[in-house]
Design an enzyme around this catalytic site. Structure first.
Site, short mmCIF file in Angstrom:
data_model
loop_
_atom_site.label_atom_id
_atom_site.label_comp_id
_atom_site.label_asym_id
_atom_site.label_seq_id
_atom_site.Cartn_x
_atom_site.Cartn_y
_atom_site.Cartn_z
N ASP A 3 0.85 -1.19 0.00
CA ASP A 3 0.00 0.00 0.00
C ASP A 3 0.89 1.24 0.00
OD1 ASP A 3 -2.42 -1.35 0.01
OD2 ASP A 3 -2.63 -1.31 2.18
N ASP B 245 -6.99 -1.40 -4.63
CA ASP B 245 -8.11 -1.08 -3.72
C ASP B 245 -9.08 -0.12 -4.39
OD1 ASP B 245 -6.84 -2.63 -1.77
OD2 ASP B 245 -5.81 -0.89 -0.91
#
Length: 163
Positions: free
Chosen positions: A123, A140
């Site tokens: 991330d 995401d």
């Protein structure tokens, strides 16, 4: 044995193409950070609104279920394959939502691959304008986009059937 019509066959091809494109884009973005030598916790870029901060999420959204450790990646693989089996048996859903499902699966498989390669999902997008949000990635965003598209298509289709 299920026989696919040419239209349904094309839908599955489109599903696969969308999945591969999203998977490749997401992995390319993640590897572009990693191959430049950035490490966990490195601030790559920062503005008043959003920053690029490299982390490895051991859980799912907001680090939920991180306590499952390595079991989480295997559960996610089983979940994705279970959903694929469901879709195979319920072809009408694939026909109705080919592109968003392909987007969701490409992104989902990319995040699961991260767990096997890096020990967690890579991330890097950190929203912090007026409130701090979880750190997330392109996959995401694509999963969210896919869900929104399915909802939009579902409600749009219902509106057309009413009139």
């Amino acid at each position: 044995m299920l026989v696919l019509s040419s239209d349904l066959y094309q839908k599955w091809i489109n599903f696969g193409i969308a999945s591969v494109i999203i998977f490749a884009l997401d992995q390319s973005i993640k590897w572009s950070f990693l191959l430049q030598g950035y490490q966990f916790g490195d601030m790559i870029y920062e503005t008043r609104f959003v920053s690029l901060l490299l982390v490895y999420n051991k859980g799912v959204a907001f680090s939920m279920f991180a306590f499952l450790g390595d079991w989480l990646k295997f559960l996610q693989v089983l979940l994705l394959f279970g959903i694929l089996i469901y879709l195979w048996k319920n072809q009408e859903f694939v026909q109705s939502h080919t592109l968003p499902l392909g987007i969701i699966f490409g992104a989902g498989f990319s995040n699961v691959l991260d767990r096997f390669i890096h020990g967690g999902v890579v991330d890097y997008i950190f929203w912090h304008y007026q409130f701090e949000f979880a750190i997330f990635n392109f996959a995401d965003v694509m999963i969210d986009l896919g869900v929104v598209l399915i909802l939009y298509q579902t409600f749009l289709r219902k509106d057309k059937s009413v009139s």
